[in-house]
Design a protein around this motif. Structure first.
Motif, PDB file in Angstrom:
ATOM      1  N   VAL A 177       0.701  -1.136  -0.034  1.00  0.00           N
ATOM      2  CA  VAL A 177       0.165   0.111   0.066  1.00  0.00           C
ATOM      3  C   VAL A 177       1.002   1.403  -0.123  1.00  0.00           C
ATOM      4  CG1 VAL A 177      -1.607  -1.200   1.285  1.00  0.00           C
ATOM      5  CG2 VAL A 177      -0.097   0.199   2.461  1.00  0.00           C
ATOM      6  N   VAL A 178       0.145   2.399  -0.294  1.00  0.00           N
ATOM      7  CA  VAL A 178       0.678   3.813  -0.186  1.00  0.00           C
ATOM      8  C   VAL A 178      -0.565   4.347   0.682  1.00  0.00           C
ATOM      9  CG1 VAL A 178       2.199   3.722  -2.291  1.00  0.00           C
ATOM     10  CG2 VAL A 178      -0.139   4.791  -2.447  1.00  0.00           C
ATOM     11  N   PHE A 179       0.108   5.538   1.520  1.00  0.00           N
ATOM     12  CA  PHE A 179      -0.817   6.238   2.303  1.00  0.00           C
ATOM     13  C   PHE A 179      -1.157   7.459   1.368  1.00  0.00           C
ATOM     14  CE2 PHE A 179       0.813   3.170   5.271  1.00  0.00           C
ATOM     15  CZ  PHE A 179      -0.165   3.302   6.042  1.00  0.00           C
ATOM     16  N   VAL A 180      -2.505   7.753   0.872  1.00  0.00           N
ATOM     17  CA  VAL A 180      -2.966   8.850   0.111  1.00  0.00           C
ATOM     18  C   VAL A 180      -3.643   9.788   1.012  1.00  0.00           C
ATOM     19  CG1 VAL A 180      -4.560   9.405  -1.566  1.00  0.00           C
ATOM     20  CG2 VAL A 180      -3.509   7.354  -1.904  1.00  0.00           C
ATOM     21  N   ARG A 181      -3.311  11.080   0.875  1.00  0.00           N
ATOM     22  CA  ARG A 181      -3.857  12.129   1.573  1.00  0.00           C
ATOM     23  C   ARG A 181      -5.331  12.406   1.483  1.00  0.00           C
ATOM     24  NH1 ARG A 181      -4.876  15.276   5.477  1.00  0.00           N
ATOM     25  NH2 ARG A 181      -3.705  17.176   5.796  1.00  0.00           N
ATOM     26  N   THR A 182      -6.105  12.494   2.749  1.00  0.00           N
ATOM     27  CA  THR A 182      -7.278  12.635   2.846  1.00  0.00           C
ATOM     28  C   THR A 182      -7.806  13.891   3.535  1.00  0.00           C
ATOM     29  OG1 THR A 182      -7.634  11.257   4.487  1.00  0.00           O
ATOM     30  CG2 THR A 182      -7.885  10.187   2.398  1.00  0.00           C
ATOM     31  N   PRO A 183      -8.948  14.429   3.486  1.00  0.00           N
ATOM     32  CA  PRO A 183      -9.309  15.704   4.284  1.00  0.00           C
ATOM     33  C   PRO A 183      -9.157  15.436   5.639  1.00  0.00           C
ATOM     34  CG  PRO A 183     -10.863  15.400   2.563  1.00  0.00           C
ATOM     35  CD  PRO A 183     -10.061  14.353   2.399  1.00  0.00           C
ATOM     36  N   THR A 184      -8.925  14.144   6.108  1.00  0.00           N
ATOM     37  CA  THR A 184      -8.881  13.868   7.601  1.00  0.00           C
ATOM     38  C   THR A 184      -7.848  13.176   7.902  1.00  0.00           C
ATOM     39  OG1 THR A 184     -10.382  11.800   7.308  1.00  0.00           O
ATOM     40  CG2 THR A 184     -11.561  13.623   7.836  1.00  0.00           C
ATOM     41  N   GLY A 185      -6.852  12.917   7.076  1.00  0.00           N
ATOM     42  CA  GLY A 185      -5.549  12.416   7.579  1.00  0.00           C
ATOM     43  C   GLY A 185      -5.138  11.586   6.035  1.00  0.00           C
ATOM     44  N   PHE A 186      -5.056  10.330   6.393  1.00  0.00           N
ATOM     45  CA  PHE A 186      -4.477   9.238   5.323  1.00  0.00           C
ATOM     46  C   PHE A 186      -5.424   7.939   4.965  1.00  0.00           C
ATOM     47  CE2 PHE A 186      -0.979  11.897   6.523  1.00  0.00           C
ATOM     48  CZ  PHE A 186      -0.210  12.251   5.209  1.00  0.00           C
ATOM     49  N   ARG A 187      -5.245   7.481   3.931  1.00  0.00           N
ATOM     50  CA  ARG A 187      -5.825   6.196   3.624  1.00  0.00           C
ATOM     51  C   ARG A 187      -4.956   5.138   2.801  1.00  0.00           C
ATOM     52  NH1 ARG A 187     -10.713   4.541   3.778  1.00  0.00           N
ATOM     53  NH2 ARG A 187     -11.697   6.537   4.294  1.00  0.00           N
ATOM     54  N   ALA A 188      -4.831   4.064   3.507  1.00  0.00           N
ATOM     55  CA  ALA A 188      -3.881   3.156   2.764  1.00  0.00           C
ATOM     56  C   ALA A 188      -4.384   2.627   1.463  1.00  0.00           C
ATOM     57  CB  ALA A 188      -3.588   1.796   3.863  1.00  0.00           C
TER      58      ALA A 188
END
Length: 385
Positions: free
Chosen positions: A328-339
Motif C-alpha cells: 500500500v501507499v498512504f494517500v492524503r485525505t481531508p481527515t488524514g490518510f488512507r492506505a
C-alpha cells in the motif's frame, strides 16, 4: 353461509400462506441483517484510514508529494569498478638515462601542466644542450654570410651563384637549429645546469604514484611519476546481452557504494562480447570534482531504463508499506490518510514503479510512512498529546 366471526379468523391465515404479509419477527430480522451489512462495510472502509490533523502530520515529519508520472520502467543492477578516465591518467617517464637529483612532488600533491616533477643529471643531456648551442652558432654564422652575399650581389661584386649557396647554407643551419631545439624539448628541457633535464607533467592533476627515488640511476623510459586528473572517472560494468540490448549511450545510471550515491550517464556500450565472460562491457561517465570516488573501488551500477509506455507512475521507495499482506501507499485525505493497495514493478533506483492502484493525481506520504502503518495497527487514531 360463513359467519362473520369465522371469516375474521381465517383471513390472516390465508394472507400469510400467500406471502402477502410480513410478520414482526421477520421484519426485525431483515432490519438486523441490513444493519450488520452496513456496519461491516463501514468497518472495511475505516480500517484503512488514519485520522490526523495537519499539526500532527507536521510533528510526525510526514512529507506529502505527488507521484512521478512518466518515469522509468525499471533498473538493471550490476557490479562495477571505478576507473580513471583513460585521457586523465598520464605516466611521467625518464626521457633520458641518468641519475635523479631532484624530486619536487609527493603522493597526493597537485600539479599543473608543465610543472617540473623531477630533475635528471645526464651526459646525454649535456650533449643535447651542447648540440643546441652549436646549431645556434652555425645558424647565426649562416645568416651573417647570407646578408653579406646579398649586399655583394646587390653591388654586383659577388655572382648570383654565391648568393644561392649562402641562402642554402642559412636554410640548412636553420633546420639544424630547429631540430636541436625539438630534441632537447622532447626530453623536457630546463634543469638549471647544462647536464640536467627536468621531467614535466603533461597534464594537471594529482600525483597518484611515485616509484622514483632521489639519487636513483634510471634508464630512459623508466616510470618516475603517475599523474591523474580525477575530476572525471568511469565505471566499468558487465551486462548480459539481453540487458545490454536495452541500454543506450546517455542512459542514466545510479552508482552507489558505502553510503554514497551519484548519477552518471552511459558513454559506451561494447558492440562485442567479452571472450571470457560472454558479457557486454558498459562504461559510465561519472563526475568526480569532489573526489568522491577512488580508482579501483567496487560499486553497484543501477542502469535506469527509460519508460516505454510514456505514462509510468513511480513513488519513492519510502512511500511503500506492507499492511496485512498488501502493498500500500498512504494517500492524503481531508481527515488524514488512507492506505491504498497498489501493484508495483521493478525498482528504479530509490523509486519504485507502480503499475496499478494510483492515477498520478493523488498526494501521498513520501517519508515516515511507517508511522502511518503503526498508527493503522493501533486503530487509525493518533494519540493527542
Amino acid at each position: 353461509m360463513i359467519s362473520r366471526s369465522l371469516l375474521a379468523m381465517l383471513l390472516p391465515v390465508a394472507l400469510a400462506a400467500c406471502g402477502g404479509g410480513t410478520t414482526e419477527n421477520e421484519t426485525g430480522e431483515m432490519a438486523g441483517m441490513e444493519g450488520t451489512e452496513k456496519g461491516e462495510a463501514g468497518e472495511r472502509a475505516d480500517k484503512d484510514a488514519v485520522t490526523l490533523t495537519a499539526r500532527q502530520i507536521a510533528d510526525a515529519g510526514i512529507e506529502v508529494a505527488a507521484p512521478t508520472v512518466g518515469g522509468a520502467s525499471g533498473t538493471i543492477e550490476a557490479p562495477g569498478i571505478i576507473q580513471g578516465d583513460p585521457q586523465g591518467v598520464q605516466v611521467v617517464s625518464a626521457t633520458l638515462g641518468g641519475r635523479i637529483v631532484s624530486l619536487t612532488r609527493n603522493l597526493g600533491q597537485s600539479v599543473a601542466r608543465g610543472d617540473a616533477l623531477a630533475v635528471i643529471e645526464s651526459r646525454e643531456a649535456a650533449s643535447l644542450k651542447a648540440e643546441l648551442e652549436a646549431a645556434g652558432a652555425r645558424a647565426a654564422l649562416a645568416q651573417s654570410n647570407l646578408r653579406r652575399e646579398q649586399r655583394l650581389f646587390a653591388e654586383r661584386v659577388s655572382p648570383e651563384q654565391d648568393l644561392i649557396a649562402a641562402r642554402t647554407a642559412a636554410t640548412e643551419a636553420g633546420i639544424a637549429l630547429r631540430l636541436a631545439r625539438q630534441q632537447l624539448g622532447a626530453t623536457g628541457g630546463g634543469g638549471g645546469a647544462p647536464n640536467r633535464i627536468a621531467m614535466r607533467s603533461p597534464i594537471a592533476g594529482k600525483v597518484i604514484a611515485r616509484p622514483a627515488v632521489l639519487g636513483q640511476a634510471v634508464d630512459a623510459n623508466a616510470e618516475l611519476f603517475r599523474v591523474a586528473n580525477l575530476a572525471k572517472v568511469t565505471v566499468t560494468a558487465s551486462l548480459s546481452p539481453a540487458d545490454a540490448g536495452r541500454v543506450r549511450p546517455g542512459t542514466r545510471v545510479e552508482v552507489t557504494a558505502a553510503g554514497r550515491r551519484q548519477e552518471g550517464r552511459v558513454t559506451f556500450v561494447s558492440p562485442i562480447l567479452d571472450e571470457t565472460t560472454r558479457l557486454v562491457q558498459v562504461i559510465v561517465g561519472l563526475d568526480n570534482a569532489g573526489s568522491t570516488w577512488r580508482v579501483g573501488e567496487p560499486v553497484t551500477a543501477a542502469v535506469i531504463l527509460p519508460s516505454t509506455g510514456g505514462g509510468g507512475i513511480s513513488v519513492p521507495s519510502t512511500a511503500i508499506q506492507s499492511v496485512e499482506n498488501r502493498t500500500v501507499v498512504f494517500v492524503r485525505t481531508p481527515t488524514g490518510f488512507r492506505a491504498v493497495p497498489v501493484a508495483t514493478g521493478r525498482p528504479n533506483g530509490d523509486r519504485i514503479v507502480v503499475t496499478s492502484g494510483l492515477t498520478g493525481k493523488e498526494r501521498i506520504a513520501t517519508t515516515n510512512s511507517f508511522t502511518l502503518k503503526a498508527e493503522l495497527g493501533k486503530g487509525g487514531e493518533m494519540d493527542m498529546d
